[in-house]
Write a protein that holds these residues in place. Structure first.
Motif: not given
Length: 215
Positions: A116-124
């Motif tokens: 899930w770290d691939r979404h860090f800094g995004t609304p997802e």
């Protein structure tokens, strides 16, 4: 080899919904310091104002329990130079007992790799995140790992007014948690040492760490 497992902390970043981002400033600017030191010598003394739950951080028992050990009271051997174990859960909605059953986790840093770290800094990143199930948290609390970490928004599911069983069970057992890890894909399943020690601050239960692994 050293593998970086922390998110960079930057001005105004969002780590968790509703938690304010950090504000960077100066106690002494380089320009002002030139009046304090000899010609050609200058320094910068920075400041930061932030919530303790910023970036990649550790939760100690004091985060959940008023009488639990705080950042200054958790032994450093529960936070640094720990034998590590990665549990692979990428693409799954949660980490359940089917992934843990039969593992020897006593004394280990158990790191839950959800991707899930691939979404860090995004609304997802802030919705629909993977988490540790209550059943799996109860099992871990009984098995005695040194620490449990996850590369997701929260180790618990986060519905409004949720019960947070993983925090409740693991911190009650004296097991620190590290949330918002990153880079777990770069680790082997085992055979590494994990480090995530915070400053020794009395009275606080949570603080950012520079998490990394030595492979």
């Amino acid at each position: 080899m050293i593998v970086e497992l922390s998110h960079r902390i930057t001005e105004g970043m969002t780590t968790y919904p509703g938690v304010p981002g950090p504000v960077l400033g100066s106690h002494l600017t380089r320009e002002d310091s030139r009046e304090v030191y000899a010609p050609g010598t200058e320094f910068h003394l920075g400041t930061i104002t932030m919530a303790c739950n910023t970036g990649t951080y550790v939760d100690t028992p004091h985060h959940r329990y008023a009488e639990g050990p705080d950042l200054s009271q958790v032994p450093v051997d529960q936070l640094a130079d720990l034998p590590g174990l990665v549990v692979r859960a990428a693409g799954r909605p949660n980490v359940g007992m089917d992934l843990l059953d039969g593992l020897d986790v006593r004394g280990m840093a158990v790191l839950l790799h959800t991707g899930w770290d691939r979404h860090f800094g995004t609304p997802e990143y802030q919705q629909g995140h993977p988490y540790l199930t209550a059943e799996a948290a109860a099992w871990l609390a009984e098995q005695g790992p040194a620490l449990v970490g996850i590369d997701s928004l929260n180790i618990d599911d986060t519905p409004p007014r949720g019960e947070r069983p993983a925090h409740t069970l693991l911190l009650a057992a004296g097991i620190p948690l590290v949330e918002h890890l990153t880079g777990l894909a770069g680790l082997p399943d085992s055979g590494f040492r994990f480090h995530a020690a915070p400053p020794m601050i009395s009275g606080l239960g949570t603080f950012p760490v520079r998490a990394y692994a030595v492979v």
